[in-house]
Motif scaffolding. Sequence first.
Motif, mmCIF file in Angstrom:
data_model
loop_
_atom_site.group_PDB
_atom_site.id
_atom_site.type_symbol
_atom_site.label_atom_id
_atom_site.label_comp_id
_atom_site.label_asym_id
_atom_site.label_seq_id
_atom_site.Cartn_x
_atom_site.Cartn_y
_atom_site.Cartn_z
ATOM 1 N N PRO A 1 9.012 -0.090 3.617
ATOM 2 C CA PRO A 1 7.604 0.024 3.984
ATOM 3 C C PRO A 1 7.120 -1.261 4.648
ATOM 4 O O PRO A 1 7.258 -2.333 4.063
ATOM 5 C CB PRO A 1 6.897 0.235 2.637
ATOM 6 N N PRO A 2 6.590 -1.195 5.850
ATOM 7 C CA PRO A 2 6.199 -2.421 6.548
ATOM 8 C C PRO A 2 5.184 -3.252 5.756
ATOM 9 O O PRO A 2 5.244 -4.481 5.784
ATOM 10 C CB PRO A 2 5.562 -1.916 7.841
ATOM 11 N N LEU A 3 4.295 -2.573 5.066
ATOM 12 C CA LEU A 3 3.297 -3.322 4.299
ATOM 13 C C LEU A 3 3.943 -4.143 3.193
ATOM 14 O O LEU A 3 3.444 -5.191 2.813
ATOM 15 C CB LEU A 3 2.277 -2.371 3.677
ATOM 16 N N PHE A 4 5.016 -3.636 2.678
ATOM 17 C CA PHE A 4 5.765 -4.344 1.643
ATOM 18 C C PHE A 4 6.162 -5.721 2.165
ATOM 19 O O PHE A 4 5.959 -6.745 1.499
ATOM 20 C CB PHE A 4 7.009 -3.506 1.316
ATOM 21 N N HIS B 1 2.672 -12.711 3.450
ATOM 22 C CA HIS B 1 1.393 -13.361 3.158
ATOM 23 C C HIS B 1 1.450 -14.076 1.813
ATOM 24 O O HIS B 1 0.873 -15.143 1.642
ATOM 25 C CB HIS B 1 0.255 -12.339 3.165
ATOM 26 N N ARG B 2 2.146 -13.452 0.889
ATOM 27 C CA ARG B 2 2.281 -14.082 -0.415
ATOM 28 C C ARG B 2 3.045 -15.404 -0.283
ATOM 29 O O ARG B 2 2.713 -16.392 -0.933
ATOM 30 C CB ARG B 2 3.011 -13.126 -1.351
ATOM 31 N N GLY C 1 3.476 5.403 5.575
ATOM 32 C CA GLY C 1 3.700 4.072 5.044
ATOM 33 C C GLY C 1 5.093 3.541 5.324
ATOM 34 O O GLY C 1 5.386 2.397 5.046
ATOM 35 N N TRP D 1 6.072 -5.163 -6.782
ATOM 36 C CA TRP D 1 7.065 -4.799 -5.760
ATOM 37 C C TRP D 1 7.891 -3.612 -6.240
ATOM 38 O O TRP D 1 8.242 -2.732 -5.456
ATOM 39 C CB TRP D 1 7.964 -5.992 -5.438
ATOM 40 N N ILE E 1 4.964 -7.246 4.944
ATOM 41 C CA ILE E 1 3.791 -8.005 5.385
ATOM 42 C C ILE E 1 3.100 -8.658 4.187
ATOM 43 O O ILE E 1 2.779 -9.842 4.199
ATOM 44 C CB ILE E 1 2.822 -7.079 6.145
ATOM 45 N N GLU E 2 2.914 -7.858 3.167
ATOM 46 C CA GLU E 2 2.261 -8.377 1.966
ATOM 47 C C GLU E 2 3.085 -9.517 1.371
ATOM 48 O O GLU E 2 2.538 -10.528 0.939
ATOM 49 C CB GLU E 2 2.110 -7.244 0.955
ATOM 50 N N PHE E 3 4.392 -9.361 1.385
ATOM 51 C CA PHE E 3 5.230 -10.423 0.838
ATOM 52 C C PHE E 3 5.109 -11.698 1.664
ATOM 53 O O PHE E 3 4.999 -12.795 1.116
ATOM 54 C CB PHE E 3 6.694 -9.966 0.773
ATOM 55 N N GLU F 1 0.673 -17.896 1.103
ATOM 56 C CA GLU F 1 -0.272 -18.328 0.077
ATOM 57 C C GLU F 1 0.374 -19.292 -0.911
ATOM 58 O O GLU F 1 -0.260 -20.234 -1.390
ATOM 59 C CB GLU F 1 -0.834 -17.112 -0.673
ATOM 60 N N GLU G 1 -2.472 -7.842 10.245
ATOM 61 C CA GLU G 1 -1.213 -7.088 10.200
ATOM 62 C C GLU G 1 -1.344 -5.917 9.233
ATOM 63 O O GLU G 1 -0.845 -4.822 9.504
ATOM 64 C CB GLU G 1 -0.051 -7.983 9.737
ATOM 65 N N ILE H 1 4.078 -11.916 10.661
ATOM 66 C CA ILE H 1 2.652 -12.170 10.470
ATOM 67 C C ILE H 1 2.329 -13.500 11.133
ATOM 68 O O ILE H 1 3.216 -14.333 11.355
ATOM 69 C CB ILE H 1 2.250 -12.225 8.979
#
Lengths: 418, 1108
Positions: A75-78, A84-85, B620, B232, A80-82, A88, B348, A59
């Motif tokens: 899962p790529p979003l997993f 970003h977390r 996903g 998670w 990516i979201e992490f 943050e 992203e 990211i």
Amino acid sequence: MIHSLFLINNAGDLFLEKHWKSVISRSVCDYFFEAREKAVEPDNVPPVIRTPHHYLINIYREKIFFVSVIQTEVPPLFVIEFLHRVAETFQDYFGECSETTIKDNVVIVYELLEEMLDNGFPLATESNILKELIRPPTILRSMVNTITGSSNVGETLPTGQLSTIPWRRAGVKYTNNEAYFDVVEEIDAILDKSGTTVFAEIQGVIEACVKLSGMPDLSLSFMNPRLLDDVSFHPCVRYKRWESERVISFIPPDGNFQLMSYHISAQNLVAIPVYVKQNISFFETGSSGRMDITVGPKQTMGKTVECLVVTVHMPKVVLSANLNATQGTYNYDPVTKILVWDIGKLNPQKLPNLKGSLSLQSGAPKPEENPSLNIDLKIQQLAISGLKVNRLDMYGEKYKPFKGVKYVTKAGKFQVRT
Amino acid sequence: MSASSAFIDEKGGSASEPEYGHDPASGGIFSSDYKRHDDLKEMLDSNKDSLKLEAMKRIVAMIARGKNASDLFPAVVKNVACKNIEVKKLVYVYLVRYAEEQQDLALLSISTFQRGLKDPNQLIRASALRVLSSIRVTIIVPIMMLAIKEAASDMSPYVRKTAAHAIPKLHSLDPDQKDQLIEVIEKLLADKTTLVAGSVVMAFEEVCPDRIDLIHKNYRKLCNLLIDVEEWGQVVIINMLTRYARTQFLNPNINESLLEENSEKAFYASDDEEEEDKKDEVAPLAKRKPYVMDPDHRLLLRNTKPLLQSRNAAVVMAVAQLYFHLAPKAEVGIIAKALVRLMRSHSEVQYVVLQNVATMSIKRRGMFEPYLKSFYIRSTDPTQIKILKLEVLTNLANETNISTILREFQTYIKSMDKDFVAASIQAIGRCATNIGEVRDTCLNGLVQLLSNRDELVVAESVVVIKKLLQMQPEQHSDIIKHMAKLIDNIQVPMARASILWLIGEYCEHVPKIAPDVLRNMAKTFTNEEDIVKLQIINLAAKLYLTNSKQTKLLTQYVLNLAKYDQNYDIRDRARFIRQLIVPTDKSGALSKYAKKLFLALKPAPVLESTFKDRDHFQLGSLSHLLNAKAGGYQELPDWPESAPDPSVRNVEIPDWSKCTSRKDRKEKKAEKPFYSDSDGESGPTESADSESDSGSGSESASASDESGSGSESGEETESEEEEEDEEEEKKKKRKKHLDKTKAKKPVEESTESEQSSGSEERKRGRKAVKNQKSASESESESESSESGDESEDESEEESESDTDIRKKKTPVSKQPPKQSKKESKKETQEMSLLDLDDFEPAPASAPVTPVNFMSSSLVSDLEGLSLTDTILAPTTITPSGSIKMYELLHRITGEGLAVEYCFSRQPFSPDPNMVAVQIQFTNNTNSETKNLHIEEPRLQCGMRIREFAEIDVLSAGESVTVVMGIDFCDSTQAANFQLCTHTRKFFASIQPPVGELMTPVFLTENDFKKEQGKLMGMNEISEKLTLGEKCVNEHVIVERVTATANLSRVPCGSDKECRFAGKTVSSGCLVLVTVSTKEGGRAQLTVNCEKMLIGTMLVKDIMQALSQ
């Protein structure tokens, strides 16, 4: 899952690495650098890059690339979201997430990363738990620390990790008990040349700053909850109550957090606060162009439009701009080709205007498309959708909290095509 | 800022090093580096924690920058037992990083961790296990194994969670331990805490994802826990359950997919084909059994749905893919909104979501159509996002929206971003091929683009036009001519090649131009790109075949040039073509067919999305994003042809030895089958909260077990939407059953009971209307008669007592068997007073447990009912005396029309969320009143009214009763409306007492306690009171409470406490009431309800009722 993390700055320097499993050589980042070069703009680096043995998921935030190395399906979003977390969390701890602050606080960063992930799987990502484990640095504390030699690491082990409400720590105490809610709405819109709305919607968030002692149980209700079309909540919100009564009931985390985000249903007509009259033209000969922009109020519900900024991404051939602004200042950066006109407060009596000529690279063909204008603005004390908080009730604690709600409307992705 | 100083220090020290990632060990051992490490060692050896900390901070800063600090290992490892917690943590960081390289030295630290594993503090145990398992040293595998096993049965769920985390670590270190680890996983999967669930499923996915059999027994529990698991863990569990469901359930779209194929074919195929198709398809369709969704399948869908509102994009995506892969077509739509919401997130996230939306929008276009505008492109979007949005827009294009989409595309073509423009042109091409009506418009637009100044735009247009022209070349020879002219200007090879191919293919349409083009190309042949060269040869060959007179020499020339080309493909092609087209003696049979070979009619290309059929990868997933199988990807299995045995998910009755008291145990066993229905209903929604380690285990076990017993109690777990129909169905069933009981009217019935029912009939018959109470009652009891056909043998005693009560006109109801057997006769009598309420929709299928509880009086009731055929018709129901009547319209104000209403406490069948209100109209005038109906309901926000059917005529002196439903939204706000007759309108208002806003719920004592445990804190209101004079015994208390509020009594062992349970009608929130009596007429009243307001008001009402 997540194998390693590399932090790389915009210049391509790798300034931090962390491995959660066995060490992966930083040479794996060469694939990233390759993709980075190819993408030209940092925005265009594909979030997932495939290398012969690994996958790089990255990211781009605050001019830093967070590049994580993955070996197997996830899962790529997993990821990516992490990531970003993580960003943050840094922001939360150090006020901003930049290369300097990360370098300055490298030990805390390392401790945080250690706690956030175990063997590549997220362990503690709630800021409240982390803050109990590792105290954020403050000037006072770091001074005390240097004198006494005490540490940033919490002596007590966090209890939040074990409770059903991991987002709130136990034993919170304040002398002034206060709860503030900011309803922030953003207008996303695309207007076409003639000023008609191609697309407009309102996205809102409710930011909360809750400093209440003990275990308060709050419920927030709206005058017109039916406006809300799609919502997403902080995990503390009881979903069932929202479903049944449209009341947001929750035990708040301590401090700042985003309570919810929402979307106003598309059926409602979106009020567009400003109109833009523009005329940008490039001449066939003489490698020059003319620009004339006027901004005026449209549907402002009687409030003043503030912080009005018009940003124009000029075509590559525009060398310089010689303009005259009746209000505010303008600035053209010939490297990035971005023209920023900072207007400030919009005065309905005397509409701000920016007029003048543009000089183009000689010999180059005239640009085909006129650049679109991005508008930024702010209206205080107004939620453009008309959403209103009805009341905030507190249960579970005896004291009387101080409550406040603030409304702000901003322009989100507000674009005028020309 | 000690940390920062450490970093700067480091930087200063390393200034001499030329390279950033330079390894000091390789060259700098004897330089300053060595010395610096020396002083670090000194600091580490010192007694002062502050010095140690400083040193460790510097070392960690080194590690962070990827510098080698391994030579400090001995000095660092000594501090593993340091008292200072920060030093300790930093040592752990160091240890985990370097242990693999310094295995022998790392062993020194092991004993510290082993000691830590025995620490009384759970967090220390957990952290010891965490570090121990992170040390990648093979020798300690047995120690790790032992530690994991021990931790897996630790008291603390946090330690168990850490154990779950350690499993994949050990597995990657030594895969031979797999079998043992699977055992641990199996054990942890059975864990009932939310803390463990996510981690253990993650371990499962990493170690043994194919052991689907381990999931069976835990499936329902995982579904129920899901909402409380941390985010998670939710992602991992949802992904795993998607795979699981694909192996265990049937395709919910099995029938639709056939239809869909059918319609799709019909769309593209010519008419006659279509008919044939239909014939073919109809047969299997008819044969197919109607699809019934497995309740477990439904459970999964229902429990994941709220997670679409999660703030975590990964969770939302996981639910979306679950719905896409598992849900019936009609339900998939709900995910669209959530996915569109994610588009507001970071770029992203947008990128990944758009990829998935692109795949979904091919399969289910309708889903995203309402959100078309959300995919409009902004000039500030990154190019990769723009291109994905274009893809989605193209997929969404259809006849109705194409004009708007094309208008958008028009603006995109003018963009400065050339890659994006090229993609837009391709998108226009795809729209044109897919939607016949706009083909010409698009083609014209594209031809206009040919005069664009930007070569890339022109080139892309040429390529797309080529594809479009192939569909109908005859009508467009002028375009071909136009393009032939362009060849001089266009430099992009692909475009040149496309033009050449077009001219060659349709040389008959442009006979004059074609040879000229070839002549020009022959001139530049040597400077062309390979693809262009190939097309020049191609063009030459085609012209030679059609127009050899003019082009023979040219062709020869071109072929000669190609013969000596650098590229072997081109040389080969030239040789091959020469043999084929130029007739020689040696040339084989093929040359005769050369013309046919070259100028065969080519099928028009189908412009397809690159996302087509990508959904064979689980959405996903990384593999889906890359469109290639990533390592460790688990295939999404196809739906099974026939469903595997669903009973594998049933959980056997848990070991009751865990129960605290024997009494408890007994109760549970007895109650379980009885209440299993209602449990089945509440089971899936209740989230087994599991904080307390002891005790709660067995409880939630029973809960999941009970919900699990529903393998044959099918529809209970069906979704709410279906509830309504279901209810109707049940009613029918009930009726049927009634008829049956009527028919076979058991001979063994006691005459006594017959009489009683008879007398009762007479009593109530005065009003010529059947008593509503008994109707409802019998209804409820007929339900239970369903459940226990063998209920005839019932104690005489009880029927007697029942009839007694009857005479008092107090409501009677069925009662739990356990109680009736255990308790004295008197108590029985009381008990029977309790639950006037069993109006809960009966389960479609009866619980199988043979419980003999139906009283004979009940049977007699049924009999009584059967006397009137209209028992179930709502209009004949009148309130029984025990229910309080309220005045809606006084006889005088109503000009002779008197209206009273009461809350019948029956479920309002058309809408279960409404409170049934019975309204009795009495016409006291001398003339008829006509057209009685309701008008202009004025309701509070959210409230709803279902009016009764208009009463045409009410003759003088008569009265009639109707039922209407009001959804009070769980508030005591009045519902206002106007009551209209043919002449007048009267303002009327119904305000419900709080007690009428609920319906009874059956809970066992344990469930009650569990639910109560969840509703502590502010949800609990407790008040002390002094009982009124008449409240002498339990009996009266129960009577008072149930009269005040529509609750049912919860069986309870202690006689000092009465418990009641119900739920609010509108939102279904539980309402739990406890009255515990104390010495001297004092009592404590406790109400637990999530709705504060209802709780408070209820407390007030009950207090009042009890203290009178």
